[in-house]
Design an enzyme around this catalytic site. Structure first.
Site, PDB file in Angstrom:
ATOM      1  N   ARG A   1      65.260 -53.535 -73.132  1.00 19.76           N
ATOM      2  CA  ARG A   1      64.624 -53.470 -74.454  1.00 19.76           C
ATOM      3  C   ARG A   1      64.856 -54.770 -75.232  1.00 19.76           C
ATOM      4  O   ARG A   1      64.104 -55.107 -76.133  1.00 19.76           O
ATOM      5  CB  ARG A   1      65.202 -52.314 -75.277  1.00 19.76           C
ATOM      6  CG  ARG A   1      64.917 -50.938 -74.692  1.00 19.76           C
ATOM      7  CD  ARG A   1      65.224 -49.873 -75.732  1.00 19.76           C
ATOM      8  NE  ARG A   1      65.327 -48.540 -75.181  1.00 19.76           N
ATOM      9  CZ  ARG A   1      64.308 -47.713 -74.961  1.00 19.76           C
ATOM     10  NH1 ARG A   1      63.082 -48.107 -75.243  1.00 19.76           N
ATOM     11  NH2 ARG A   1      64.503 -46.508 -74.479  1.00 19.76           N
TER      12      ARG A   1
ATOM     13  N   ASP B   1      54.856 -48.443 -79.311  1.00 21.18           N
ATOM     14  CA  ASP B   1      54.911 -49.649 -78.490  1.00 21.18           C
ATOM     15  C   ASP B   1      53.681 -49.775 -77.606  1.00 21.18           C
ATOM     16  O   ASP B   1      53.078 -50.832 -77.523  1.00 21.18           O
ATOM     17  CB  ASP B   1      56.212 -49.682 -77.654  1.00 21.18           C
ATOM     18  CG  ASP B   1      56.492 -48.367 -76.915  1.00 21.18           C
ATOM     19  OD1 ASP B   1      55.655 -47.442 -76.974  1.00 21.18           O
ATOM     20  OD2 ASP B   1      57.552 -48.279 -76.270  1.00 21.18           O
TER      21      ASP B   1
ATOM     22  N   LYS C   1      46.963 -49.570 -72.456  1.00 23.22           N
ATOM     23  CA  LYS C   1      46.517 -49.708 -71.063  1.00 23.22           C
ATOM     24  C   LYS C   1      45.030 -49.421 -71.002  1.00 23.22           C
ATOM     25  O   LYS C   1      44.574 -48.368 -71.421  1.00 23.22           O
ATOM     26  CB  LYS C   1      47.323 -48.787 -70.145  1.00 23.22           C
ATOM     27  CG  LYS C   1      48.772 -49.247 -70.034  1.00 23.22           C
ATOM     28  CD  LYS C   1      49.567 -48.489 -68.994  1.00 23.22           C
ATOM     29  CE  LYS C   1      51.038 -48.857 -69.144  1.00 23.22           C
ATOM     30  NZ  LYS C   1      51.917 -48.017 -68.308  1.00 23.22           N
TER      31      LYS C   1
ATOM     32  N   ASP D   1      49.433 -45.268 -73.315  1.00 18.22           N
ATOM     33  CA  ASP D   1      49.118 -45.115 -71.890  1.00 18.22           C
ATOM     34  C   ASP D   1      48.101 -43.984 -71.777  1.00 18.22           C
ATOM     35  O   ASP D   1      46.912 -44.203 -72.033  1.00 18.22           O
ATOM     36  CB  ASP D   1      50.433 -44.867 -71.128  1.00 18.22           C
ATOM     37  CG  ASP D   1      50.255 -44.820 -69.621  1.00 18.22           C
ATOM     38  OD1 ASP D   1      49.116 -44.864 -69.144  1.00 18.22           O
ATOM     39  OD2 ASP D   1      51.263 -44.734 -68.898  1.00 18.22           O
TER      40      ASP D   1
ATOM     41  N   PHE E   1      53.518 -51.000 -65.205  1.00 18.43           N
ATOM     42  CA  PHE E   1      54.691 -50.570 -65.954  1.00 18.43           C
ATOM     43  C   PHE E   1      55.394 -51.815 -66.478  1.00 18.43           C
ATOM     44  O   PHE E   1      55.827 -52.669 -65.712  1.00 18.43           O
ATOM     45  CB  PHE E   1      55.636 -49.740 -65.076  1.00 18.43           C
ATOM     46  CG  PHE E   1      56.729 -49.104 -65.871  1.00 18.43           C
ATOM     47  CD1 PHE E   1      56.511 -47.931 -66.577  1.00 18.43           C
ATOM     48  CD2 PHE E   1      57.981 -49.709 -65.956  1.00 18.43           C
ATOM     49  CE1 PHE E   1      57.513 -47.355 -67.340  1.00 18.43           C
ATOM     50  CE2 PHE E   1      58.997 -49.136 -66.712  1.00 18.43           C
ATOM     51  CZ  PHE E   1      58.760 -47.959 -67.409  1.00 18.43           C
ATOM     52  N   VAL E   2      55.484 -51.942 -67.794  1.00 16.77           N
ATOM     53  CA  VAL E   2      56.018 -53.169 -68.403  1.00 16.77           C
ATOM     54  C   VAL E   2      57.323 -52.891 -69.156  1.00 16.77           C
ATOM     55  O   VAL E   2      57.576 -51.753 -69.570  1.00 16.77           O
ATOM     56  CB  VAL E   2      54.983 -53.817 -69.357  1.00 16.77           C
ATOM     57  CG1 VAL E   2      53.770 -54.292 -68.569  1.00 16.77           C
ATOM     58  CG2 VAL E   2      54.559 -52.869 -70.470  1.00 16.77           C
TER      59      VAL E   2
END
Ligand code: 5GP
Ligand code: MG
Length: 184
Positions: free
Chosen positions: A170, A105, A136, A108, A157-158
Site C-alpha cells: 500500500r 481506489d 477496469k 472492478d 491486478f494492481v
C-alpha cells in the site's frame, strides 16, 4: 524503492507517482467546481484501499467538507479473485441531507460501489456521486460508472498507492503489477 517505479517485487509500473499526482490535481479541480454550489459536502472514502487517494484528494479541495468512513473487503488475504464484497466497518459519519462523494481506489466489477451506494442512499443524502482513481475497462455496468475516473486500466491486478496484495504494497508511491510468482 524509487517514486517512479523500481521495486524488486514489481514487474511493470503502470502509473508513476508524478502521473498520479497530475491526474489527482485534475480530478480535484473538477470536484471542487462541482461542489462549489453543492453544500454541505461529505466525502466518503471506502477503506482500506482508498486512504492514500482520499488523503491526496482532500488536500487539493478548497471546499468546506466533512469525512465519513466505511470499510469493505473484497479480496481477503492473498486472493486475487474477488469474493462478494462485505462491510467490515459500518458506515460512520454525516450522510443525511448532505451531498456525498464516495471515494474508492478502483472500480472492478462494481459490486463494492453498488453496496456502498445502497447504504448511503438508505440514509437519505441530498445527492450521491462517486470518484475512483482507477476503473477496469468494460467490467462494471455503465450504470455504475463513477462520475470521476482517474485512469482506465485493463483487467489486471494492481498494487501501490493504497492498493494491496495480502495487505502489503500500500505504501508504494506508484501503481504497478506484481511479479506473478509473488501472487500465490
Ligand atoms: P469490485 O467490487 O468493483 O469488484 O472491486 C472493488 C474493490 O476490490 C476495490 O475497492 C478494491 O479494494 C478491490 N480491488 C479491485 N481490483 C483490485 C486490484 O486490481 N488490486 C487491488 N489491490 N485491489 C483491487
Ligand atoms: Mg477497496
Amino acid at each position: 524503492m524509487s517514486s517512479n517505479g523500481s521495486h524488486p517485487d514489481i514487474e511493470r509500473v503502470l502509473f508513476p507517482s508524478d502521473a498520479i499526482e497530475a491526474r489527482v490535481n485534475e480530478l480535484a479541480e473538477c470536484i471542487a467546481a462541482r461542489y462549489a454550489a453543492h453544500t454541505p459536502l461529505t466525502l466518503l472514502p471506502v477503506l482500506s484501499g482508498s486512504f492514500v487517494f482520499a488523503a491526496d484528494l482532500i488536500r487539493r479541495l478548497p471546499n468546506k467538507l466533512k469525512i465519513a468512513l466505511i470499510q469493505t473487503s473484497a479480496y481477503p488475504g492473498r486472493s486475487i479473485t474477488a469474493v462478494a464484497p462485505r462491510v467490515v466497518h459500518e458506515l460512520a459519519g454525516e450522510i443525511t441531507d448532505r451531498h456525498v462523494l464516495i471515494v474508492d481506489d478502483i472500480l472492478d466489477s462494481g459490486q463494492t460501489m453498488s453496496l456502498v451506494r445502497n447504504l448511503v442512499e438508505a440514509e437519505r443524502p441530498a445527492s450521491v456521486q462517486s470518484a475512483v482513481l482507477l476503473a477496469k475497462r468494460g467490467k462494471a455496468s455503465q450504470q455504475l460508472r463513477p462520475d470521476y475516473v482517474g485512469f482506465e486500466i485493463d483487467d489486471l491486478f494492481v498494487v501501490g498507492y493504497g492498493l494491496d496484495y495480502d495487505d502489503h504494497y500500500r505504501n508504494l508511491p506508484f501503481i504497478g503489477v506484481l511479479k506473478p510468482e509473488l501472487m500465490r
